[in-house]
Structures are given as structure tokens and as C-alpha cells.
Design an enzyme around this catalytic site. Structure first.
Site, short mmCIF file in Angstrom:
data_model
loop_
_atom_site.label_atom_id
_atom_site.label_comp_id
_atom_site.label_asym_id
_atom_site.label_seq_id
_atom_site.Cartn_x
_atom_site.Cartn_y
_atom_site.Cartn_z
N GLU A 142 0.65 -1.20 -0.06
CA GLU A 142 0.14 -0.14 0.14
C GLU A 142 0.77 1.20 -0.01
O GLU A 142 0.58 2.25 0.93
CB GLU A 142 -0.85 0.09 1.12
CG GLU A 142 -1.80 -1.16 1.12
CD GLU A 142 -2.80 -1.37 2.33
OE1 GLU A 142 -3.05 -0.62 3.27
OE2 GLU A 142 -3.43 -2.50 2.40
N GLU A 144 -6.17 -10.61 -1.67
CA GLU A 144 -7.05 -10.41 -0.42
C GLU A 144 -8.42 -10.36 -0.82
O GLU A 144 -9.24 -9.74 -0.14
CB GLU A 144 -6.57 -9.32 0.33
CG GLU A 144 -5.29 -9.07 0.62
CD GLU A 144 -4.78 -7.81 1.63
OE1 GLU A 144 -5.63 -7.07 1.92
OE2 GLU A 144 -3.56 -7.54 1.75
O1 9MR Z 1 -7.64 -8.29 8.25
C1 9MR Z 1 -6.48 -7.57 9.14
C2 9MR Z 1 -7.15 -7.05 10.23
O2 9MR Z 1 -7.28 -8.26 11.16
C3 9MR Z 1 -6.33 -6.24 10.85
O3 9MR Z 1 -6.65 -5.66 12.02
C4 9MR Z 1 -5.97 -5.20 9.97
C5 9MR Z 1 -4.70 -4.08 10.59
O4 9MR Z 1 -3.44 -4.67 10.69
O5 9MR Z 1 -5.43 -5.33 8.70
C6 9MR Z 1 -6.27 -6.33 8.17
O6 9MR Z 1 -5.76 -6.90 6.99
C7 9MR Z 1 -5.46 -5.75 5.99
C8 9MR Z 1 -4.17 -6.33 5.48
O7 9MR Z 1 -3.11 -6.49 6.18
C9 9MR Z 1 -3.80 -5.07 4.32
N1 9MR Z 1 -4.76 -5.01 3.30
C10 9MR Z 1 -6.12 -4.47 3.84
C11 9MR Z 1 -6.71 -5.76 4.82
C12 9MR Z 1 -7.86 -5.43 5.40
O8 9MR Z 1 -7.89 -4.29 6.29
#
Ligand code: 9MR
Length: 391
Positions: free
Chosen positions: A182, A298
């Protein structure tokens, strides 16, 4: 085209397509247009996404030279046997959803805690699954100590030490790493579209090159991925993001930075009609033309704008999966489809995109009781009808 699908084109659409050359393009476009339109309409109740046999997704993908897998957190597998069983059965790749983020790996500036991620790596290996790393560099989920400890003077040292240690820890055991996650955010107003992250502030745009080089050195076998979101829709926002991502990838490639794949997160939306298959297809082709592989990293579908009725909602969500995957799996550079979770029991969307009517969200292939839903059928059908990959 090796794929056989029932084409359900519509005359008024075909009439408007005079500028598209070739019947192949017309057929593809008409199919996608129809499917796109269904996103706005009510679900077609006659569609039940028939699938031949019970073969799990990982095997259906493998037959086509593809990988299917999902993200999970350690506690989910450790505390729920039914979930763990389904996960091992369906997924050919495991992605730690949170365990490899800085906040979880780095209790202090000079220590690393691999307890949970090692548990996941072991689970993957026991069940003959590939293991994937997410993520080495991200602006989010940095440890509390980061702000007071990392600065312009020591940033490169911290970045390289982290990557060397973490990628080194799993060297030879990991399929791919989201090296940088990102990094694009055109709203920050820079001409290169880069996000104003602490890493950018301390090291400039080169932090991305530094990260990829350190990862390549620490684990020469892992596929090195640049991962990002919001690249799917025909909106000015996504268009700007696609342009900026391509520009970044071109810059990295031209400098010899060892980026090897683009990760497309694909957090899709139910009720979002601005899907343009031809634009997405062109974007995938542009990425592939840089010599890069593509991973869908994802995938899920937010259902908060869809009707409450579960049967109807599941059908609409499945149609979105099918529509998206039919475009994506036509691109030979695509090597994997990963969903962000496997069962509706565990999804970040429960918290982040809850439904107004309070009913539980249903964005993933299995329901909360681990029963296969129409989304599962849609993914199975997409693999079954996909062209052969990985040649
Ligand atoms: O699904 C993830 C969630 O459990 C966490 O709280 C969050 C912050 O670390 O991140 C979520 O996963 C993200 C991923 O790391 C990057 N792309 C977006 C995902 C959904 O927010």
C-alpha cells in the site's frame, strides 16, 4: 479461447460496441457487461452455480497450474478444529493475516517474536500448504516504539535489519513476500502518487528499492511482490491508482529493482456497478508486459449494500466473484487467487464494514459453520473453466 462459457450478450450493448475490433473482444465484453449489470439488478434466482464433484478449491486450482489459498490468524486455527480442518482441506497456501506485521513481530526495537508466525508456518508445512509473507513494509501497524525510535538517521538501518531478519528467518520456506504494501495514495498529492509514509519521509521514494533489494538478498527464492488495493473499478479514484501503480512498477523495473509480481488485494463491493472488464483486462496486460506475475491477494466482497435475504445476497456475492475471476483468470500472468479469510466466521469486514440491519456479513467461500456457499461454487467454477496457467 480455451474457456467455454454460455454467452448471454445483449443486443443493445452489442450495438454500442462498434469501436471494439474482433468478435472475441465483443463476446468477452458482452459477457462481462451482462454480469456487471447483474450487480445492480436483483439476483437471478435460477442461478445455482452448479459444480461437478466435491474436489476442494486447492486441487481445482492446482489442476490449472494455479494456487488457491487464504489468510488466517493463528488463534482461529488453534481454537476452532472445524475451521482448521476446512482451511487445510481447501487452501493450498496460508497467509498470516496479522502475525507478520511489525506491531506483532517487534515487541521492542531490538527484538523479534516469531512464536505465532512460526506456528502458522508449521501448520502450513504439516498440511502441505505453501506459506506466504505479509508484509515487510507498511505504513500501518507499526509498533508503538517506532515513533520515538526511528528517524531520518537510522531509518535505513531499521528497515534493512527488519527485512534481513524476517525474510532470513523464513528463507527457503516461503512462496512469496509482500515486500511493500500500500505505498500508493494519490490523495497525498505527490506527482508520483506515493503515500506519505514514515518510510517515505525518512528515506524518500528509494525506500521501496531498498526494501526489495534487502528482501532479494535475504531470500533469493521467494517471489517478491508489490501489494496494493483499489485497482478494480472504473472510477476516477481507481484509475488514478492503477496509473500510479503502473508508474511505480515501471520505475522499479527500469532501475533493476527486484520486484517480481504485483499483488492485487481485490476487496470488492457488492452493489458497485462501475466494473469495467476491458479496463481491468488492459491493466493486467500492462502489468504482465513488464515481465511481472500477478497474485490476487486479499479477495472478498463487502455485502453491506446488498439485500438482507441470505439466499439472494449469497447469489449476488457469488456473481461478483465469478465476474471478477473470469477476467482475472484469463490473464496468463496470474498465478494465485487468495481470499482474505475462508469462512464468514472470521473476517475483518464484521468489524470494518458491518451491515446496517445487524445481520452477519457473508463475504467468503464458507459460512460461519464451515458449509460451502455459492461463493465457493463460483470460485470452483472459475478454476474449472480457467485456461491452463504457469507455462
Ligand atoms: O484483516 C486484517 C485485520 O485483522 C487487521 O486488524 C488489519 C490491521 O492490521 O489488517 C487487516 O488486513 C489488511 C491487510 O493487512 C492489508 N490490506 C487490507 C486488509 C484489510 O484491512
Amino acid at each position: 479461447m480455451a474457456k467455454k462459457r454460455v454467452l448471454r450478450g445483449r443486443r443493445n450493448f452489442l450495438l454500442g460496441l462498434g469501436t471494439l475490433a474482433g468478435t472475441g473482444a465483443l463476446a468477452i465484453a458482452s459477457r462481462y457487461w451482462h454480469q456487471s449489470n447483474q450487480m445492480q439488478a436483483l439476483a437471478d434466482n435460477s442461478r445455482d452455480f452448479p459444480v461437478v464433484g466435491n474436489t476442494p478449491l486447492r486441487n481445482r486450482a492446482a489442476v490449472k497450474g494455479l494456487i488457491y489459498g487464504g489468510a488466517t490468524q493463528q488463534y482461529m486455527l488453534a481454537s476452532n478444529t472445524a475451521f482448521a480442518t476446512s482451511f487445510a482441506q481447501e487452501c493450498g497456501m496460508l497467509v498470516p493475516e496479522d502475525e507478520l506485521k511489525w506491531r506483532n513481530l517487534r515487541p521492542s526495537p531490538d527484538s523479534f517474536d516469531f512464536t505465532q508466525s512460526d506456528w502458522l508456518a508449521e501448520f502450513a508445512s504439516t498440511h502441505n500448504m505453501l506459506f506466504r509473507g505479509h508484509t515487510l513494509v507498511w505504513h500501518a501497524k507499526l509498533p508503538k516504539w517506532f515513533k520515538t525510535t526511528v528517524n531520518r538517521q537510522n531509518a535505513e538501518k531499521f528497515l534493512v535489519k527488519h527485512i534481513t531478519t524476517v525474510a532470513g528467518h523464513y528463507a527457503g520456506k516461503i512462496h512469496s513476500w509482500d515486500v511493500v504494501n500500500e505505498a500508493i495514495y494519490p490523495n497525498d498529492g505527490r506527482s508520483d502518487g506515493l503515500r506519505n509514509t514514515p518510510w517515505l519521509k525518512f528515506l524518500g521514494p528509494d525506500y521501496i528499492d531498498i526494501a526489495f533489494r534487502a528482501a532479494a538478498e535475504a531470500d533469493p527464492q521467494a517471489l517478491l511482490v508489490y501489494n496494493d488495493y483499489s485497482m478494480e473499478y472504473d472510477t476516477p479514484k481507481d484509475e488514478a491508482r492503477r496509473t500510479a501503480v503502473l508508474k511505480l512498477l515501471e520505475r522499479l523495473k527500469s532501475k533493476g529493482t527486484p520486484v517480481q509480481a504485483l499483488g492485487i488485494q481485490a476487496h470488492l463491493w457488492g452493489g458497485e456497478a462501475r466494473f469495467n472488464a476491458l479496463k481491468l483486462k488492459a491493466f493486467l496486460e500492462n502489468v504482465a508486459s513488464l515481465g511481472l506475475k500477478i497474485m490476487i491477494t486479499e479477495l472478498d466482497v463487502t455485502d453491506k449494500k446488498l439485500p438482507k435475504d441470505v439466499k439472494e445476497r449469497d447469489r449476488l456475492v457469488a456473481e461478483i466473484y465469478e465476474e471478477y475471476l473470469s477476467v482475472v483468470l484469463d490473464e496468463p500472468a496470474v498465478i494465485a487467487v487468495l481470499t482474505w479469510g475462508l469462512s464468514d466466521r472470521y473476517t475483518w469486514l464484521t468489524e470494518k464494514q458491518p451491515r446496517k440491519d445487524g445481520s452477519p456479513v457473508r463475504p467468503l467461500p464458507l459460512d460461519a459453520q464451515m458449509k460451502r456457499k455459492l461463493v465457493w461454487n463460483a470460485i470452483a467454477r472459475a478454476f474449472d473453466s480457467a485456461v491452463q496457467h504457469g507455462n
